[in-house]
Design a protein around this motif. Structure first.
Motif, PDB file in Angstrom:
ATOM      1  N   CYS A  32      -2.367   0.575  -3.441  1.00 57.76           N
ATOM      2  CA  CYS A  32      -1.264   1.364  -2.883  1.00 57.76           C
ATOM      3  C   CYS A  32      -0.603   2.114  -4.036  1.00 57.76           C
ATOM      4  O   CYS A  32      -0.703   1.694  -5.188  1.00 57.76           O
TER       5      CYS A  32
ATOM      6  N   GLY B 280      -4.078  -2.264   1.693  1.00 56.03           N
ATOM      7  CA  GLY B 280      -3.752  -1.090   0.889  1.00 56.03           C
ATOM      8  C   GLY B 280      -3.330   0.124   1.716  1.00 56.03           C
ATOM      9  O   GLY B 280      -2.970   0.024   2.871  1.00 56.03           O
TER      10      GLY B 280
ATOM     11  N   HIS C 293       5.084   5.137   7.196  1.00 59.25           N
ATOM     12  CA  HIS C 293       5.954   3.999   6.893  1.00 59.25           C
ATOM     13  C   HIS C 293       7.106   4.462   5.989  1.00 59.25           C
ATOM     14  O   HIS C 293       6.876   4.913   4.870  1.00 59.25           O
TER      15      HIS C 293
ATOM     16  N   ARG D 153       2.046   4.860   3.624  1.00 59.01           N
ATOM     17  CA  ARG D 153       3.377   5.040   3.041  1.00 59.01           C
ATOM     18  C   ARG D 153       3.347   6.239   2.074  1.00 59.01           C
ATOM     19  O   ARG D 153       4.380   6.659   1.556  1.00 59.01           O
TER      20      ARG D 153
ATOM     21  N   CYS E 187       5.725  -6.868   1.217  1.00 56.32           N
ATOM     22  CA  CYS E 187       4.441  -6.564   1.863  1.00 56.32           C
ATOM     23  C   CYS E 187       3.811  -7.810   2.497  1.00 56.32           C
ATOM     24  O   CYS E 187       3.703  -8.851   1.856  1.00 56.32           O
TER      25      CYS E 187
ATOM     26  N   VAL F 126       2.636   2.314  -4.353  1.00 56.99           N
ATOM     27  CA  VAL F 126       3.773   1.438  -4.677  1.00 56.99           C
ATOM     28  C   VAL F 126       3.371   0.055  -4.196  1.00 56.99           C
ATOM     29  O   VAL F 126       2.477  -0.066  -3.354  1.00 56.99           O
ATOM     30  N   TYR F 127       4.032  -0.966  -4.694  1.00 56.45           N
ATOM     31  CA  TYR F 127       3.825  -2.295  -4.110  1.00 56.45           C
ATOM     32  C   TYR F 127       5.169  -2.804  -3.599  1.00 56.45           C
ATOM     33  O   TYR F 127       6.060  -3.146  -4.383  1.00 56.45           O
ATOM     34  N   CYS F 128       5.286  -2.788  -2.264  1.00 56.50           N
ATOM     35  CA  CYS F 128       6.542  -3.174  -1.623  1.00 56.50           C
ATOM     36  C   CYS F 128       6.724  -4.679  -1.806  1.00 56.50           C
ATOM     37  O   CYS F 128       5.789  -5.453  -1.586  1.00 56.50           O
TER      38      CYS F 128
HETATM   39  S1  SF4 Z   1       3.675  -2.522   2.737  1.00 55.65           S
HETATM   40 FE1  SF4 Z   1       1.992  -1.003   2.790  1.00 55.65          FE
HETATM   41  S2  SF4 Z   1       2.447   0.429   1.059  1.00 55.65           S
HETATM   42 FE2  SF4 Z   1       3.701  -1.404   0.764  1.00 55.65          FE
HETATM   43  S3  SF4 Z   1       2.440  -2.673  -0.599  1.00 55.65           S
HETATM   44 FE3  SF4 Z   1       1.970  -3.358   1.493  1.00 55.65          FE
HETATM   45  S4  SF4 Z   1       0.202  -2.178   2.135  1.00 55.65           S
HETATM   46 FE4  SF4 Z   1       1.050  -1.184   0.293  1.00 55.65          FE
END
Ligand code: SF4
Length: 337
Positions: A95, A141, A201, A172, A102, A97-99
């Protein structure tokens, strides 16, 4: 972690302890998101989504590495088949970013596997052999991390399967890395024989930067249908005014609010979860104040992966004389039809 220190988001002292978090869960913040964080505000809602904290090492017994049990519904690598008429393909593990909340945080990150070669061929053969599959959902991802060439090949391979009518991308990227949504990439999402939907997202209205708005507009201009996905997060969007602006922001861009997810039981994410009753109260507030176009469905993926349960509050109760219906101001009205 050194980058976060250099950008003034983490002190050098904290960085030493946070290395333990980064060793377990991937960390990345894009320049677009860095530019939105108010360095003077430790409670900044954009910071809360992307900058790691020590709270992520606190795991409660109900949390799980695979909270919605993808593994139990995964007959092939990278393919999840939970509902008869649709499959998920996890096409990349990375990704932009890494939320920190997640739900796939134990699986996503650099070094994970992409769905390519023989595994992709097998996944496509699985879909081809099942005429009941109407929709293919591309996730990861973030599937918008593909190059335009790979996105085009994938779209066309799916479109060539006669019974598949919908390709849905979950991403996202339009918000966190809008520069990736080039004209070439947008064209790559479309193919004759399928209708393309994109689920965007975003969790906070500040994420709708001019560049994000332009990326979403590029997708609309080629006829892509757009829906939203957000996660209801303590410290990010757990206020009625923030949720109102978020949903209005989506609608204004032509993105139909779709899901407001209650956070899944992913490890180390307890600080983001609020009681479901509080989420329902916020939903009542949205119902009271926003146009029907801007109403998302509040949902919970039931642990174990059985189904996605709507959590919307009820506006109807059975009474002695028939039914009663709740209005936006909290008053019940009799209905005798
Ligand atoms: S919520 Fe979506 S954009 Fe954020 S880290 Fe997880 S998979 Fe990646």
């Amino acid at each position: 972690m050194a980058d976060l220190v250099a950008h003034g988001l983490v002190t050098s002292k904290d960085a030493e302890s946070l290395d333990a978090v980064a060793a377990r869960y991937a960390v990345a913040v894009t320049p677009t998101m860095l530019g939105l964080i108010d360095r003077a505000d430790p409670q900044d809602p954009i910071r809360a989504q992307f900058v790691p904290t020590m709270r992520e090492l606190q795991q409660s017994p109900e949390e799980s590495a695979d909270p919605i049990d993808d593994a139990a519904f995964s007959p092939l690598p990278g393919l999840v088949h939970r509902y008869a008429d649709r499959v998920l393909l996890k096409v990349v593990s990375v990704c932009p970013v890494y939320c920190r909340f997640c739900f796939r945080r134990e699986m996503v990150g650099p070094g994970g596997e992409a769905l390519v070669g023989e595994n992709l061929d097998q996944a496509l053969a699985y879909i081809r052999a099942r005429p009941e599959i109407f929709e293919v959902i591309l996730t990861g991802g973030d599937p918008f991390m593909l190059s335009p060439r790979r996105a085009r090949e994938l779209t066309q391979a799916i479109a060539a399967i006669e019974h598949v009518k919908i390709v849905r991308w979950h991403t996202r990227v339009p918000v966190v890395a809008p520069e990736r949504v080039s004209d070439d990439f947008v064209q790559a999402l479309c193919a004759k024989g399928v209708t393309t939907w994109v689920a965007v997202h975003a969790n906070h209205p500040r994420e709708f930067t001019p560049a994000a708005q332009a990326a979403i507009t590029r997708m609309r201009e080629v006829g892509i249908s757009l829906v939203s996905q957000s996660v209801l997060l303590r410290g990010v969007n757990d206020r009625l005014d923030v949720l109102q602006d978020l949903m209005r922001g989506f609608v204004a861009l032509g993105v139909k609010p779709y899901y407001l997810h209650h956070p899944d039981l992913a490890p180390g994410t307890g600080h983001f979860r609020l009681p479901i009753a509080e989420g329902q109260e916020l939903m009542r507030g949205l119902r009271r104040t926003l146009t029907g176009l801007a109403q998302p469905t509040y949902v919970l993926d039931v642990p174990g992966g059985a189904f996605k349960a709507p959590l919307d509050p009820s506006y109807l109760q059975v009474s002695e004389g028939g039914l009663q219906l709740l209005d936006g101001t909290g008053h019940w009205h009799d209905y005798k039809g």
